[in-house]
Design a protein around this motif. Structure first.
Motif, short mmCIF file in Angstrom:
data_model
loop_
_atom_site.label_atom_id
_atom_site.label_comp_id
_atom_site.label_asym_id
_atom_site.label_seq_id
_atom_site.Cartn_x
_atom_site.Cartn_y
_atom_site.Cartn_z
N ALA A 275 0.87 -1.39 -0.10
CA ALA A 275 0.09 0.19 0.01
C ALA A 275 0.92 1.37 -0.15
CB ALA A 275 -0.99 0.03 1.10
N ALA A 280 -1.29 3.60 -2.22
CA ALA A 280 -2.77 2.99 -2.48
C ALA A 280 -3.55 2.68 -1.17
CB ALA A 280 -2.77 1.33 -3.24
N ASP A 281 -4.69 2.91 -0.96
CA ASP A 281 -5.89 2.82 -0.05
C ASP A 281 -6.52 1.54 -0.01
OD1 ASP A 281 -7.56 2.94 2.19
OD2 ASP A 281 -8.49 4.76 1.54
N PHE A 282 -6.11 0.57 0.44
CA PHE A 282 -6.91 -0.82 0.46
C PHE A 282 -8.08 -1.04 1.23
CE2 PHE A 282 -2.45 -2.58 -0.93
CZ PHE A 282 -2.70 -2.65 -2.27
N ASP A 284 -10.32 0.82 0.35
CA ASP A 284 -11.47 1.11 -0.78
C ASP A 284 -11.25 -0.04 -1.88
OD1 ASP A 284 -12.76 3.04 -2.74
OD2 ASP A 284 -11.02 2.32 -3.86
N THR A 287 -9.66 0.05 -5.22
CA THR A 287 -8.51 -0.01 -5.17
C THR A 287 -8.06 -1.26 -5.00
OG1 THR A 287 -8.23 1.99 -3.92
CG2 THR A 287 -6.36 0.87 -3.88
N ARG A 288 -8.69 -2.23 -4.39
CA ARG A 288 -8.37 -3.64 -4.06
C ARG A 288 -8.59 -4.35 -5.50
NH1 ARG A 288 -11.41 -2.88 0.48
NH2 ARG A 288 -13.36 -3.74 -0.14
N HIS A 290 -8.02 -3.04 -8.60
CA HIS A 290 -7.28 -2.52 -9.48
C HIS A 290 -5.92 -3.31 -9.24
CE1 HIS A 290 -9.39 0.49 -11.93
NE2 HIS A 290 -9.80 1.21 -10.71
N HIS A 291 -5.79 -3.73 -7.93
CA HIS A 291 -4.19 -4.21 -7.63
C HIS A 291 -4.65 -5.53 -7.47
CE1 HIS A 291 -2.35 -0.45 -7.85
NE2 HIS A 291 -3.03 0.22 -7.08
#
Length: 407
Positions: A275, A280-282, A284, A287-288, A290-291
């Motif tokens: 993160a 990145a703000d996991f 969200d 965001t989870r 996208h990654h």
């Protein structure tokens, strides 16, 4: 049970639906109405409609498929090309205080048209399932191809379309049809008016694709929806393999789910470092999503190092959403079937004795159990006598081949 003998689980008791149809959508609608208390009489041509021997088959050659979708109905078999048979079926549809309801997917038969029948029964309810709104033919498989789902189904690197095994559009269409008839009955009870209802299979699929945002996304966004394999669009979800070949679907919808997944797999510090590195703000969900690939790479080793039983026991102690992939054979012997009051023993002639599902909704704590599907034409003689025909007249029709019984 109310004071007048009515059951909350059988609200459609006292109405008669004549079903002249085949395959999935309409028979499912008819069976659903039967589970809600309606009398449903399926009318088939002599020898059965096109779905009468559809696979899978029992050891005796009976269609497991056909019996599964026609449980609890009554069966009339007739030569649908014979004027005498058409007159009898018309009477069956239009006569009697319980009647006046037709469910069909048969096109091009003038004697079954709404305009023909409504002259005999002004409060007629007629539901016709079409392929497409313009009257052209379509089935679940062709509708599915035309809507877009096969091109976003399957592995991310797969180039060919992937059809779904579940006939989703047929099933939804069947439910919409049953709902349409129940609503039309309520309208008729309130106003005395009938209803002319058409339900195109393709429109069911189009409406669903629109309601779920697939079409809206295409209208507003230039980028096409990608293939994701077993990932979940906009969320974190992925399948994982255990050391013994078992496979699990794991879904982390909320920050808590995701945090517990990281803790379970011992990757909490690695996720935090990731993160930071990615800014990145996991917490969200987007965001989870996208990654997802790099996160899956972190979680996968924990699963690969453990057998399925250990994985299941560990997941069960968390709030994470998960399930092991199972075969139909596994599910059929699982307590979720064998100990589920939804399923009761059913002896189906020509098929055998098995656990059959009743109505999925429990009403006042009870499920409506299933009754066997009829033998083709099993109720022909009885139904004709109920129409007022004498035993001699019924015998004459049987001998002339206008109708048949117990085929």
């Amino acid at each position: 049970m109310s004071a007048d003998g009515r059951s909350a689980a059988q609200p459609l008791a006292g109405i008669r639906v004549v079903e002249i149809a085949s395959f999935v959508a309409a028979p499912l609608a008819g069976m659903t109405l039967r589970q809600l208390g309606a009398e449903v009489i399926r009318v088939d041509p002599l020898g059965g409609a096109a779905d009468h021997h559809r696979w899978p088959l029992s050891a005796d050659g009976e269609s497991i498929y056909w019996t599964g979708l026609n449980k609890g109905k009554r069966s009339v078999a007739a030569d649908l090309r014979a004027p005498a048979a058409q007159q009898l079926i018309t009477r069956l549809i239009t006569e009697g205080p319980a009647g006046g309801i037709l469910l069909t997917n048969t096109a091009g038969r003038a004697w079954l048209d709404y305009d023909t029948l409504v002259r005999l029964r002004p409060d007629l309810i007629r539901v016709e399932i079409l392929g497409r709104a313009d009257g052209s033919t379509a089935v679940d498989y062709t509708v599915n191809a035309a809507i877009g789902f096969p091109l976003v189904t399957g592995p991310a690197d797969h180039a060919e379309p992937v059809n779904q095994v579940l006939p989703a559009w047929d099933l939804l269409c069947g439910m919409y049809s049953a709902l349409a008839i129940a609503a039309a009955v309520r309208h008729r009870d309130a106003t005395g008016e009938g209803s002319r209802i058409t339900l195109p299979l393709e429109d069911v699929a189009l409406a669903t694709a629109g309601n779920l945002g697939f079409l809206t996304e295409a209208m507003l966004c230039a980028a096409p929806r990608p293939r994701l394999g077993n990932a979940i669009y906009g969320q974190y979800g992925q399948h994982f393999h255990g050391a013994d070949g078992t496979t699990f679907m794991v879904v982390a919808l909320t920050p808590r789910h995701f945090r517990e997944l990281a803790d379970l797999t011992g990757t909490g510090k690695a996720v935090e470092a990731l993160a930071t590195a990615l800014d990145a703000d996991f917490t969200d969900e987007g965001t989870r999503y996208h990654h997802r690939d790099v996160l899956t790479g972190l979680f996968a080793p924990w699963f690969r190092e453990r057998p399925g039983a250990t994985i299941a026991a560990a997941l069960a102690r968390t709030s994470i959403l998960w399930e092991r992939y199972r075969t139909f054979h596994e599910v059929a012997t699982d307590p979720r079937v064998t100990a589920n009051p939804l399923f009761t023993p059913l002896r189906q002639p020509g098929v055998g004795t098995y656990l059959a599902p009743g109505a999925p909704a429990s009403v006042n704590g009870e499920h409506t159990p299933s009754a066997p599907a009829p033998r083709l034409g099993a109720d022909t003689a009885t139904v004709l006598r109920e129409l007022g025909l004498s035993p001699a007249a019924v015998t004459e029709l049987l001998e002339a081949g206008v109708v048949a019984t117990e085929i």
